[in-house]
Write a protein that holds these residues in place. Sequence first.
Motif, mmCIF file in Angstrom:
data_model
loop_
_atom_site.group_PDB
_atom_site.id
_atom_site.type_symbol
_atom_site.label_atom_id
_atom_site.label_comp_id
_atom_site.label_asym_id
_atom_site.label_seq_id
_atom_site.Cartn_x
_atom_site.Cartn_y
_atom_site.Cartn_z
ATOM 1 N N PHE A 73 39.730 33.776 49.774
ATOM 2 C CA PHE A 73 39.198 34.348 51.091
ATOM 3 C C PHE A 73 37.694 34.716 50.856
ATOM 4 O O PHE A 73 36.735 34.076 51.489
ATOM 5 C CB PHE A 73 39.879 35.528 51.532
ATOM 6 N N SER A 74 37.370 35.134 49.614
ATOM 7 C CA SER A 74 36.199 35.387 49.268
ATOM 8 C C SER A 74 35.106 34.244 49.176
ATOM 9 O O SER A 74 33.942 34.513 49.260
ATOM 10 C CB SER A 74 35.991 36.438 47.941
ATOM 11 N N GLN A 75 35.778 33.045 48.858
ATOM 12 C CA GLN A 75 34.945 32.041 48.639
ATOM 13 C C GLN A 75 34.909 31.026 49.802
ATOM 14 O O GLN A 75 34.557 29.839 49.564
ATOM 15 C CB GLN A 75 35.481 31.351 47.338
ATOM 16 N N ALA A 76 35.653 31.377 50.672
ATOM 17 C CA ALA A 76 35.631 30.430 51.931
ATOM 18 C C ALA A 76 34.432 30.074 52.444
ATOM 19 O O ALA A 76 33.684 30.735 52.738
ATOM 20 C CB ALA A 76 36.487 30.887 52.981
ATOM 21 N N ASN A 121 27.385 43.757 49.598
ATOM 22 C CA ASN A 121 27.742 42.453 50.129
ATOM 23 C C ASN A 121 29.369 42.124 50.215
ATOM 24 O O ASN A 121 30.165 42.639 49.247
ATOM 25 C CB ASN A 121 27.140 41.422 49.095
ATOM 26 N N VAL A 122 29.847 42.134 51.333
ATOM 27 C CA VAL A 122 31.211 42.026 51.679
ATOM 28 C C VAL A 122 31.897 40.703 51.029
ATOM 29 O O VAL A 122 32.976 41.160 50.184
ATOM 30 C CB VAL A 122 31.537 41.826 53.182
ATOM 31 N N GLN A 123 31.396 39.710 50.747
ATOM 32 C CA GLN A 123 31.945 38.552 50.014
ATOM 33 C C GLN A 123 31.990 38.899 48.564
ATOM 34 O O GLN A 123 33.006 38.559 47.852
ATOM 35 C CB GLN A 123 30.956 37.191 50.167
ATOM 36 N N HIS A 124 31.057 39.580 47.988
ATOM 37 C CA HIS A 124 30.928 39.898 46.531
ATOM 38 C C HIS A 124 32.170 41.034 46.295
ATOM 39 O O HIS A 124 32.925 41.064 45.320
ATOM 40 C CB HIS A 124 29.861 40.506 46.029
ATOM 41 N N ILE A 153 35.461 40.964 43.868
ATOM 42 C CA ILE A 153 35.963 41.976 42.891
ATOM 43 C C ILE A 153 37.006 42.576 42.969
ATOM 44 O O ILE A 153 37.936 42.821 42.214
ATOM 45 C CB ILE A 153 34.573 42.827 42.648
ATOM 46 N N LEU A 154 37.542 42.766 44.326
ATOM 47 C CA LEU A 154 38.696 43.342 44.695
ATOM 48 C C LEU A 154 40.134 42.366 44.261
ATOM 49 O O LEU A 154 41.053 42.931 43.957
ATOM 50 C CB LEU A 154 38.874 43.482 46.174
ATOM 51 N N SER A 155 39.765 41.069 44.111
ATOM 52 C CA SER A 155 40.767 40.235 43.948
ATOM 53 C C SER A 155 41.283 40.542 42.308
ATOM 54 O O SER A 155 42.157 40.283 41.915
ATOM 55 C CB SER A 155 40.479 38.874 44.036
ATOM 56 N N ALA A 156 40.086 40.701 41.495
ATOM 57 C CA ALA A 156 40.270 41.085 40.194
ATOM 58 C C ALA A 156 41.107 42.184 40.129
ATOM 59 O O ALA A 156 42.090 42.522 39.233
ATOM 60 C CB ALA A 156 39.383 40.853 39.611
ATOM 61 N N VAL A 157 40.608 43.212 40.773
ATOM 62 C CA VAL A 157 41.398 44.491 40.795
ATOM 63 C C VAL A 157 42.897 44.594 41.197
ATOM 64 O O VAL A 157 43.701 45.138 40.319
ATOM 65 C CB VAL A 157 40.562 45.505 41.715
ATOM 66 N N ALA A 198 38.004 51.107 47.794
ATOM 67 C CA ALA A 198 37.049 49.631 48.389
ATOM 68 C C ALA A 198 36.095 50.011 49.323
ATOM 69 O O ALA A 198 34.934 49.321 49.174
ATOM 70 C CB ALA A 198 38.279 48.949 49.192
ATOM 71 N N GLY A 199 35.998 50.853 49.998
ATOM 72 C CA GLY A 199 35.020 51.446 50.931
ATOM 73 C C GLY A 199 33.779 51.682 49.993
ATOM 74 O O GLY A 199 32.497 51.398 50.313
ATOM 75 N N PHE A 200 34.006 52.418 48.934
ATOM 76 C CA PHE A 200 32.850 52.804 48.282
ATOM 77 C C PHE A 200 32.281 51.745 47.511
ATOM 78 O O PHE A 200 31.020 51.632 47.027
ATOM 79 C CB PHE A 200 33.303 54.022 47.359
ATOM 80 N N LEU A 201 33.186 50.907 46.824
ATOM 81 C CA LEU A 201 32.820 49.555 46.091
ATOM 82 C C LEU A 201 31.783 48.781 47.125
ATOM 83 O O LEU A 201 30.752 48.152 46.600
ATOM 84 C CB LEU A 201 34.092 48.887 45.765
ATOM 85 N N LEU A 202 32.272 48.662 48.558
ATOM 86 C CA LEU A 202 31.341 47.941 49.404
ATOM 87 C C LEU A 202 30.074 48.288 49.527
ATOM 88 O O LEU A 202 29.050 47.811 49.311
ATOM 89 C CB LEU A 202 32.250 47.508 50.762
ATOM 90 N N LYS A 203 30.085 49.720 49.605
ATOM 91 C CA LYS A 203 28.786 50.583 49.767
ATOM 92 C C LYS A 203 27.893 50.297 48.505
ATOM 93 O O LYS A 203 26.833 50.241 48.704
ATOM 94 C CB LYS A 203 29.224 51.920 50.100
ATOM 95 N N GLY A 204 28.646 50.489 47.415
ATOM 96 C CA GLY A 204 27.719 50.014 46.206
ATOM 97 C C GLY A 204 27.470 48.789 45.952
ATOM 98 O O GLY A 204 26.228 48.390 45.539
ATOM 99 N N VAL A 205 27.998 47.709 46.251
ATOM 100 C CA VAL A 205 27.617 46.352 46.087
ATOM 101 C C VAL A 205 26.833 46.059 47.199
ATOM 102 O O VAL A 205 25.907 45.037 46.743
ATOM 103 C CB VAL A 205 29.082 45.453 45.958
#
Length: 434
Positions: free
Chosen positions: A328-331, A394-397, A401-405, A385-392
């Motif tokens: 999904f992240s790479q679509a 970029n939604v796609q990136h 990352i979440l897929s690996a988590v 996940a929300g904090f990760l998005l805030k730090g990164v």
Amino acid sequence: MTSKADSIDLFSFRTPQMRAFHLSWAAFFVCFFAWFACAPLMPVIKGEFHLTADQIANINIAAVAITILVRLVVGPLCDRYGPRKTYTGLLLLGALPVLGVAFAQSYESFLIFRLGIGAVGASFVVTQYHTSVMFGPRIVGTANAASAGWGNAGGGAAQAAMPLLLTAVLMLGVDSAMGWRVALLVPGVAMILMAGAYWKWAQDCPEGNYDALRAAGIEPPNGKKGGWASFRAACANYRVWLLFVTYGACFGIEIFIHNIAATYYVDHYGLSLKSAGLAAGSFGLLALFARALGGWLSDRFARSGELPARVNLLFALMVGEGFGLFLFSQAPAVSAAVVAMLLFGLFTHMACGATYALVPFIDRKALGGVAGIIGAGGNVGAVAAGFLLKGVGNVQHTLAILSAVVMVSALCAIAARIGIESLETAPAAAPRGV
């Protein structure tokens, strides 16, 4: 011996077991609809309040943050006061911020009401508690997963229905600044009506309501460690914390997608608000059958391999979820994104169902505490996940990352398998309740 049901008579409303089943999923549906009613309207709300990306991230975090605390509380409250009183109170109190958000006049007031709305997410714990005390071990995984899945579909329904409801309001001549507010009054009113229905027709357990049983000198079967004793007992069980992590990696991702999907489709693929809502809604509507499928498969696997087989299934589903999330992240195009989203959504919902198919077996005497802590894990995952998005930024990136988590978190399911053979399973011949 109890009168827990060991089958689901889907079209029956006669027995307390089936009334609890239908009322719990319907109440959860209404709560989930209210919880995520704001999400598909965020592109409109963003324009009115001139929200920045950072402010939107704060709103998404607020939407799930308080649920962590409330989920921890309502589990022991179910043990103490019973699911009927707990659900009714949650519906009535939760309706206040749901109605209040329609009157927000600034980013700050909207953020506060959005934080309050997050409390209704604790409805999941009450739903799972109620079906767990009503259904026996042969069918409890299916009952838990079906009630939660049909309730979870409220999130998908909100994604699809709220833009249509807003359109209908605008067609009546109401401007957009007032239209989204009028649309958001609907779920609040629905919660109040649902509270009345739950109070009138629900019953705490097959034997009756907890207060009546205690008045007669009978201890409710799942209330032996009521209140905070239930919470402390659950805290001491390491399997609870392992499932806390796995649930954060499946339900947490589900909540995160509900919050960002519509905006992601608008910003990244250029869809209209209506089309983005329909695309995002398809993810949530998978819960109509996918979560129940996960619970049903868990029950089927357990018949041959008992509890370890349930854990093995959960591990496999989480691996599938992580792989689908990466796709999904790479679509590259919206069509591929929708297909990938449906693929990983299928595994995500099934993993949620498989997790809560395990919950009733972890500690039956502290069911409320177990259900509350594991349920809170889902919201911890969403907040993270929300904090990760805030730090990164970029939604796609963030999705990659979440897929690996998720893949790594699947190992917690394997860790929970160690020693799980020693957990007692219930008698094979549970009495029939329906």
